[in-house]
Scaffold this motif. Structure first.
Motif, PDB file in Angstrom:
ATOM      1  N   UNK A  86     -50.374 -13.050  21.487  1.00 22.57           N
ATOM      2  CA  UNK A  86     -49.631 -12.781  22.718  1.00 22.57           C
ATOM      3  C   UNK A  86     -48.168 -12.453  22.414  1.00 22.57           C
ATOM      4  N   UNK A  87     -47.572 -13.176  21.465  1.00 23.23           N
ATOM      5  CA  UNK A  87     -46.177 -12.913  21.095  1.00 23.23           C
ATOM      6  C   UNK A  87     -46.031 -11.522  20.478  1.00 23.23           C
ATOM      7  N   UNK A  88     -46.967 -11.135  19.615  1.00 16.70           N
ATOM      8  CA  UNK A  88     -46.914  -9.804  19.003  1.00 16.70           C
ATOM      9  C   UNK A  88     -47.143  -8.733  20.068  1.00 16.70           C
ATOM     10  N   UNK A  89     -48.023  -9.009  21.015  1.00 18.81           N
ATOM     11  CA  UNK A  89     -48.246  -8.058  22.107  1.00 18.81           C
ATOM     12  C   UNK A  89     -46.965  -7.846  22.909  1.00 18.81           C
ATOM     13  N   UNK A  90     -46.250  -8.942  23.157  1.00 19.20           N
ATOM     14  CA  UNK A  90     -45.029  -8.858  23.955  1.00 19.20           C
ATOM     15  C   UNK A  90     -43.847  -8.284  23.178  1.00 19.20           C
TER      16      UNK A  90
ATOM     17  N   UNK B 213     -54.742  -7.896  14.138  1.00 20.59           N
ATOM     18  CA  UNK B 213     -53.374  -7.401  13.976  1.00 20.59           C
ATOM     19  C   UNK B 213     -53.200  -6.852  12.586  1.00 20.59           C
ATOM     20  N   UNK B 214     -52.109  -6.104  12.413  1.00 22.96           N
ATOM     21  CA  UNK B 214     -51.805  -5.477  11.121  1.00 22.96           C
ATOM     22  C   UNK B 214     -50.365  -5.772  10.751  1.00 22.96           C
TER      23      UNK B 214
ATOM     24  N   UNK C 263     -59.412  -7.993  22.538  1.00 18.25           N
ATOM     25  CA  UNK C 263     -59.692  -9.429  22.557  1.00 18.25           C
ATOM     26  C   UNK C 263     -58.709 -10.157  23.471  1.00 18.25           C
ATOM     27  N   UNK C 264     -57.443  -9.794  23.404  1.00 17.50           N
ATOM     28  CA  UNK C 264     -56.458 -10.438  24.281  1.00 17.50           C
ATOM     29  C   UNK C 264     -56.793 -10.216  25.753  1.00 17.50           C
TER      30      UNK C 264
END
Length: 153
Positions: free
Chosen positions: A44-48, A81-82, A104-105
């Protein structure tokens, strides 16, 4: 002489127990995804904030910098993630969600929300916001005492 401190008078005891319950409920609701609460927070943090490096990710979610690499390794191995080289500093690896990580998120949101509801279900509805406000106050007020202080929103 040892003092007698009944466990039921110690807030730390209940905080530890609530953490165990929160993890168990989260894992039960999201079992089909095989994602832990820390992995969810990382995704979620990487998405944001696409492009976070591992150190910034650890700080963002309040996780130990020496063990965040294992979390990222597992998520990368699963294709969620990458790590990508930073255009400004080749030593830094930026984190981005993959298409599968985004998928998935999106799918895990409803089970994650059910878990949150279940955790608060024992409280009357009119006390849930107040409980969350008090939790936030405790975390903010004690953040610097944490083994891994987090960024506070």
């Amino acid at each position: 002489m040892l003092a007698d401190f009944p466990l039921d008078a110690l807030p730390g005891h209940y905080i530890r127990r609530l953490q165990q319950i929160a993890v168990a409920v989260f894992l039960e609701e999201t079992a089909e995804f095989g994602i832990t609460p820390v992995q969810f927070a990382a995704l979620q943090a990487v998405r944001q904030q696409p492009g976070l490096d591992q150190r910034s990710l650890a700080r963002t979610i309040g996780y130990d910098t020496s063990t965040i690499g294992g979390v990222v390794d597992r998520l990368e191995k699963r294709g969620l993630l990458q790590r990508q080289a930073s255009p400004s500093d080749r030593r830094v690896r930026q984190l981005v969600l993959t298409t599968e990580g985004e998928r998935v998120l999106m799918l895990i949101i409803a089970p994650m929300q059910r878990a949150q509801h279940r955790m608060l279900a024992p409280l009357p509805p009119d006390q849930r916001d107040e409980f969350l406000r008090m939790l936030v106050a405790l975390v903010q007020g004690n953040n610097e005492l944490a083994r891994a202080p987090g960024e506070l929103g």
